[in-house]
Design a protein around this motif. Structure first.
Motif: not given
Lengths: 418, 953
Positions: A369, A415, B310-314, B342, B345-346, B348-350, B386
């Motif tokens: 990502e 963000q 919705y979720i923020r990466s932080t 949505e 996108t999640y 792909k999160s780390m 993946n």
């Protein structure tokens, strides 16, 4: 309710304990340490931990864990909210809430905790009342105290506790009577890769600093109260007046306090003050990556955007960054993997740009990502929602106070996804 | 300092004796620190701790309420069993203290004593019952807390206080609000009917036909639902608290609405809860947990706020996972596409834990919403390529669950997955793939044996769960395709036979017996195919938050999904509502007294009338006409008593009339006093109070005249006025039975006591109910507090049987409400009696102008001013009613006032002549502000309480 409180620092030392009922051995904190280890980051420690005989409810603030021990059923928010109040009280008293200040003022801390809870149930949590009983330390006072041997403890009795407006201390006197209000709005937004808004809303607060003599009764009205969708008030605000007339009518506490916080009607489109053009890519071969970010003003209502700061949490494999910024400075911390670009004032003519290469750990697969960008900014003299204070009237007291309103817009959780 | 040692957790108990000595120290700070120390170590050093107790006992008697309170606080915190009786006594005393702050401290002390000695429960419940009846906001929160800790099951104690608690709620301090709201939620669940009873099934998503039928049947039986007004009251009064700055209060109201409100009204809480999500992450965590539970039952409520989740990466991982849970619960046909975008996108999160959770969430969306099942499946299949193994593994597990629902259409996916066995190393995923192939081997007849071959090769290196699935696969293949796989299966079974894990050895043995036909193999092998290839129901992917709402939301138990100690179950709605009248508060003092006196008043009133006319023989007809005439007039005077002119007119008229009657009545002053127990004393009070100087010589007749007027007035307007009637209340001094036939009642006649102006006039009525006469009634041996004085009434020499007689005595109460004790003697007996004055009777009206009033008020600010907000009772919204109620409660006169919204009253205490100023300022919506300014704080406080009570009923 709340049985005991332990304060634990980041390295796992219990540096303060206080018991309101019988004493509970500090070994109970072992369960907490266990959970902390499992969670990894302090943010991920579950706020409620179950142990065989107790429940531990904790908060993490200013690098300190406030761990409270509970034995029976109690609403968890009740405890969490209270712990935050304790932290705020420390901040209020000592300027900051840190291990050092708490240790320096241990006696006051102890007295405060003693007054705030009785048998585990909150007793006095209003700072006005507490300050009447326990005077906050100042340099001057501590000097006088060491010389004269007197103490911080007010000899007066907490008469405030008896009054029907517990948030205000009695007999306030000022030579300069002043009332300042800060309207602070924060934009919470998520922008996607292409710059379209996924989600945006405005949250605002009105912080007040009121130094008025006597028992003033204030009324604050807005030009456009309809903007406010959801509000929450300091207990001093008369809710009935708000419901019927949409004005804030209140007898203020003395000093600094948060008058209200609000949420702006979601139907209104939120103006996004900046745009970000970014391109971050990692290459499959050669273990390197590129980064190119440009920030520019968008809907700023003619004001300058200041204190722009871009923070990026890089993937773990990024070892270092070799970048050039046309404006401001950047730092990359290889331990926390955080890249910070401090831009400062946003220049309309020459857009700030940060460009360069990233070097990755060799051999590691390229990150899945792209990291998202967190933006901080500040716009003075503007409430982005358009909220305007109409007037402030004072009743009961006769003198003319000095009044002022300041507007600031900031980025909240802003963000940009990449 | 020792405190520092305590704080660091060190044992400082050796120093105990030295420290305890400091208890008596004068310096407040040292004292406080010693308290801290004492409370900490008293348990270990009981004997020594006892040394300090006398200090606190002294503190309990201190005139300063704050010192009394803190003494009680420390005393009750000392955990030493020996002092339980002392604590009990102190609590009981403090519970009836005049200061609400001390009473609050008493409420705090109750749970402390209870935890020290649970045996005291019954006594403590009595104290709680008493404190529950307290009307101050200061006490309410603390006493409910005590109630919850000591006797949460005694819901019956709440009945009488329910409405009061609802009304006080908004003014209670934040922490008290939380406790009260939680308790009232439970209360309401036992007392009211389910407001959603007439609404078709509550459960939106998980409803099935049977349930609907049952509901419908129930519906048919039920009468139309009408909400109990008390239920409505609770909902209405808690709603503003959603705007509180305290997250705990907001949550408490939210759970109350969730559990108690009609479906249509629950929506209001969503906005407030979403607001809390902006708060600290711990608050977010708890709120999200609760929102997750709510979204299962009431999805619609949060749909408009979808984007707030919705979720923020932080976000911390635990928050992310909870938000994901909420998003999944909110998904429906209309918003699923946005949500899936949505989710993409999640993925792909780390944060890998979060990615895994997202994949699970996609799986759940796919099972719940049929339309997107294929889209989801395709998406998940893509994830199979993946690079992150965890992601692939999680996808496999989810795909397996999805495929189980409709395996026929997806043989190519199964084939694709079969290929993955070469790459995926995560055991759970491998096991899932193997299970899938085994289960649906008929759909992939060519590939399946090949997979088994590969697996047989690597069998020894696999994890246990994988080995088990290999065995399963082998068995299933053997049954369907024994030709190709017979040998392979044998091989695998042989390998398993010598495995280290006994589960695997067992399984191998079991499978061999079942599938491989031998001579001995019994009937079971015939059924082997049925055993292994039975149709298996598809798993239901559901939220872990389903059915969590049987715990009260917002509670610790709900959060943990397990009962915490001391958790009180949230009861189910009752089938039929219990009697709502239990909440009716007994009509107290003024109104009740009004009622009873009315009945009693009638008789003496009638008597008096008869009495009058009989003695008035000469002017019988005249007085009759007078009565009817003045009847209407006095009504006027009541309603417009502000206009002084009119009153003065009246005064004149009355004086004239009085003079007339005076002639015929000079001999019976006592009977005139009787009028006091009839009614409509109010105008007379003002009247006689104002013109005291000039009327002293005939003041005793004025009531008599009034008697005439009011008797008729009363009879005519009785029905109209019952509710608003004010009266001078009669108190019992001696009951007929204890007095052996002698009944004694007294009242405060509000007449000046002529022998000594510093005394309150008390009118006493003796009634002889015996058949013989009573002789020489007199007072003996008064026991009085220092400073109090009594002026006895002259001895009554003879009271014939069946007769009654009135006398007046004077008591100087020294401006306190302490009782005057004395003995009432007859020729045969002595009775101990006591007279305790209500605070309102300790004053006489004072006549002030508006300016004087303001000036005096300005001098009585600060400590001398007590102000209280209130909601006017339904029946006292008008000026008229307020005046009437205030003057009935306290002997005050009205002060003219320019503002329409204000009513002012003034008086002086009888004994010391301190001013008492009362202001009632009305506000919109039935609210009002009551202010009492009085130099004597105690009088002020008590007066506020009394008037408040009078005005709120």
């Amino acid at each position: 309710m709340i049985h005991s409180l332990f304060l634990i620092n980041n390295s796992g030392d219990i540096f303060l304990e206080k018991h309101w009922k019988s004493v509970i051995s500090r070994s109970v904190c072992d369960y907490f340490f266990e959970a902390q280890e499992k969670a990894g980051e302090p943010d991920n420690v579950p706020p409620v931990i179950r142990t065989p005989h107790h429940y531990l409810i904790n908060i993490y603030r200013e690098k300190i864990f406030f761990v409270s021990v509970i034995q029976t059923e109690v609403p968890p928010l009740f405890v969490i909210e209270f712990l935050h109040r304790v932290a705020e009280m420390f901040q209020d008293y000592f300027g900051e809430c840190s291990e050092v200040t708490i240790k320096d003022n241990l006696v006051i801390v102890y007295e405060l905790l003693e007054e705030m809870l009785d048998n585990g149930f909150p007793l006095a949590t209003e700072s006005n009342i507490l300050k009447e009983m326990i005077k906050p330390p100042t340099i001057l006072r501590s000097m006088v105290n060491t010389i004269t041997g007197s103490s911080n403890l007010g000899a007066t009795l907490p008469t405030g506790q008896l009054s029907t407006i517990p948030w205000r201390r009695a007999d306030v006197k000022y030579t300069n009577n002043e009332a300042y209000f800060d309207v602070v709005e924060e934009i919470d937004a998520i922008l996607d890769k292409s710059g379209t808004t996924v989600f945006a809303e405005i949250q605002g607060v009105i912080d007040a600093c009121v130094k008025l003599s006597g028992m003033p009764d204030l009324t604050l009205s807005f030009m456009n109260p309809r903007l406010l969708d959801d509000v929450s008030f300091h207990p001093c605000v008369r809710f009935k007046r708000w419901e019927s007339e949409r004005v804030l009518s209140f007898i203020p506490p003395d000093g600094n306090f948060r008058l209200m916080s609000y949420h702006v009607n979601a139907q209104n489109l939120v103006a996004i003050p900046v745009y970000v053009k970014q391109n971050i890519s990692f290459f499959e071969s050669g273990s390197s990556g590129r980064l190119d970010i440009t920030v520019g003003p968008k809907q700023t209502m003619g004001k300058t955007v200041e204190c722009v700061l871009v923070t990026i949490h890089m993937p773990k494999v990024v070892l270092s960054a070799n970048l050039t910024a046309t404006q401001g400075t950047y730092t990359y911390d290889p331990v926390t993997k955080i890249l910070v670009w401090d831009i400062g004032k946003l220049n309309q003519q020459k857009l700030p740009n940060l460009k360069g290469s990233l070097s990755l750990q060799s051999g590691a697969p390229k990150p899945e990502e792209n990291p998202s960008l967190n933006i901080d900014l500040k716009i003075q003299q503007l409430a982005i929602s358009g909220l305007k204070v109409n007037r402030l009237d004072m009743y009961v007291e006769k003198y003319k106070p000095f009044k002022g309103v300041k507007y600031v817009t900031k980025a909240g959780k802003f963000q940009v996804r990449t | 300092l020792h405190v520092i040692m305590i704080a660091r957790g060190k044992n400082a108990s050796d120093l105990f004796p030295a420290v305890v000595k400091n208890v008596a120290c004068k310096n407040i700070e040292v004292k406080k620190l010693v308290y801290v120390y004492l409370v900490r170590y008293a348990e270990e050093q009981q004997d020594l701790a006892l040394l300090s107790i006398s200090t606190f006992q002294r503190g309990l008697k201190d005139p300063n309420q704050l010192i009394r309170a803190s003494a009680l606080r420390v005393l009750s915190s000392i955990r030493v069993t020996i002092i339980v009786p002392i604590m009990m006594l102190a609590i009981k005393e403090a519970a009836s203290d005049m200061s609400p702050y001390v009473r609050k401290t008493a409420a705090h002390a109750i749970p402390k004593l209870y935890s020290l000695d649970p045996e005291q429960k019954d006594q403590l419940i009595e104290v709680i019952e008493k404190l529950l009846a307290d009307k101050t906001t200061l006490v309410a929160g603390s006493v409910v807390m005590a109630f919850e800790e000591v006797c949460p099951e005694r819901i019956d104690l709440i009945h009488k206080n329910y409405r009061k608690l609802c009304n006080l709620l908004i003014d209670v301090e934040e922490w008290g609000q939380v406790v009260i709201i939680n308790m009232l939620t439970r209360y309401a669940r036992t007392q009211f009917l389910n407001p959603n009873i007439n609404v078709s099934p509550l459960i939106e998503r998980y409803d099935d036909d049977e349930e609907k039928k049952a509901e419908a049947a129930a519906l048919a039986k039920r009468k139309p639902y009408v909400m109990d007004p008390d239920h409505r009251l609770l909902l209405r009064n808690t709603k503003p608290l959603l705007q509180s700055r305290n997250a705990a209060v907001v949550m408490a109201v939210a759970q109350l609405y969730f559990h108690l409100a009609p479906k249509a009204e629950v929506g209001v809480i969503a906005k407030a809860l979403v607001r809390l999500m902006r708060s600290h992450s711990e608050v977010q965590y708890v709120v999200l947990q609760n929102v997750a539970t709510m979204t299962i039952k009431r999805r619609g409520m949060f749909e408009p706020y979808l984007k707030s989740f919705y979720i923020r990466s932080t976000d911390p991982t635990q928050i992310k996972i909870l938000k994901l849970e909420v998003l999944t619960n909110l998904a429906n046909e209309t918003n699923i596409s946005t949500i899936l975008r949505e989710f993409q996108t999640y993925i792909k999160s780390m944060d890998k834990d979060f990615v895994a959770a997202t994949i699970q969430a996609i799986g759940r969306c796919a099972t719940n919403i049929g339309e997107v099942r294929d889209t989801c499946l395709n998406g998940l299949v893509q994830l199979l390529s993946n690079r992150d193994e965890l992601v692939v593994a999680e996808s496999v597990v989810v795909i397996k669950k999805l495929l189980q629902m409709q395996p026929e259409q997806h043989s190519d996916i199964i084939k694709h997955m079969a290929k993955l066995t070469d790459n995926i190393q995560v055991p759970m995923a491998r096991a899932s793939i193997l299970w899938l192939i085994g289960e649906y081997c008929e759909h992939v007849p060519k590939i399946a044996p090949d997979v088994l071959r590969k697996m047989a090769k690597s069998f020894t290196n696999e994890e246990d769960i994988v080995k088990l699935q290999i065995l399963n696969l082998a068995a299933k293949l053997y049954l369907t395709n024994s030709k190709q796989t017979k040998l392979l299966t044998q091989y695998v079974l042989n390998l398993a036979k010598y495995d280290q894990n006994y589960d695997i050895r067992d399984r191998a043995r079991f499978i061999r017996q079942l599938i491989v036909p031998t001579d001995k193999s019994g009937a079971l092998s015939k059924y082997a195919k049925k055993l292994f290839l039975a149709l298996k129901p598809a798993p239901v992917l559901e939220s872990p938050f389903k059915d969590r709402d049987h715990f009260q939301l917002g509670s610790l138990s709900h959060l943990l999904n397990a009962k915490a100690g001391g958790y009180q179950e949230l009861p189910d709605w009752p089938e039929s509502a219990p009697d709502p009248s239990v909440r009716n508060v007994e009509v107290k003092d003024s109104v009740r007294a009004g009622g009873t006196v009315t009945l009693r008043g009638r008789a003496p009133g009638g008597q008096a009338c008869g009495h009058c006319s009989s003695s008035d023989t000469g002017s019988g007809s005249e007085s009759g006409s007078e009565e009817s005439g003045s009847g209407s007039e006095s009504e006027e005077s009541e309603e417009e008593s502000e206009s002084e002119e009119e009153e003065e007119d009246e005064e004149d008229e009355r004086t004239k009339k009085k003079k007339k009657i005076e002639k015929s009545k000079p001999k019976k002053p006592e009977s005139a006093e009787r009028s006091d127990d009839t009614r409509q004393q109010l105008p007379v009070q003002q009247f006689s109070g104002r013109s005291r100087g000039s009327l002293t010589d005939r003041h005793c007749f004025s009531p008599h005249c009034k008697l005439h007027i009011y008797c008729s007035f009363f009879l005519i307007f009785f029905n109209l006025l019952v509710s608003s009637v004010n009266s001078v209340r009669m108190y019992e001094l001696l009951h007929r039975i204890t007095g052996e036939g002698l009944a004694v009642e007294y009242c405060f006649s509000r007449q000046p006591f002529s022998p000594d102006p510093h005394m309150v006039a008390v009118q006493i009525q003796f009634t002889n109910n015996t058949s013989s006469e009573t002789k020489s009634l007199h007072i003996e041996d008064p026991k009085l507090q220092s400073g109090m004085r009594i002026k006895e009434f002259p001895e009554i020499e003879l009271l014939p049987a069946g007769e009654s007689v009135n006398v007046v005595m004077g008591i100087d109460f020294c401006d306190s409400t302490q009782a005057a004790n004395f003995q009432l003697c007859t020729h045969t007996r002595k009775f101990f009696v006591s007279i305790q004055p209500p605070v309102g009777e300790l004053m006489v009206p004072a006549f002030l102008t508006e300016n004087e009033f303001k000036k005096e008020q300005g001098q009585l600010m600060g400590m001398n001013e007590i102000s209280e907000k209130l909601n006017l009772g339904e029946k006292c919204q008008s000026d008229h009613a307020i005046v009437e109620r205030v003057t009935a409660k306290a002997n005050l006169s009205r002060v003219p006032c320019g503002s329409e919204k204000e009513n002012r009253f003034a008086g002086k205490t009888v004994s010391s002549g301190s001013l008492v100023l009362v202001t009632v300022a009305r506000k919109e919506g039935g609210g009002a502000q009551l202010t009492v300014n009085c130099e004597k704080m105690v009088i002020g406080t008590m007066l506020v309480k009394d008037i408040l009570q009078a005005l709120t009923q």
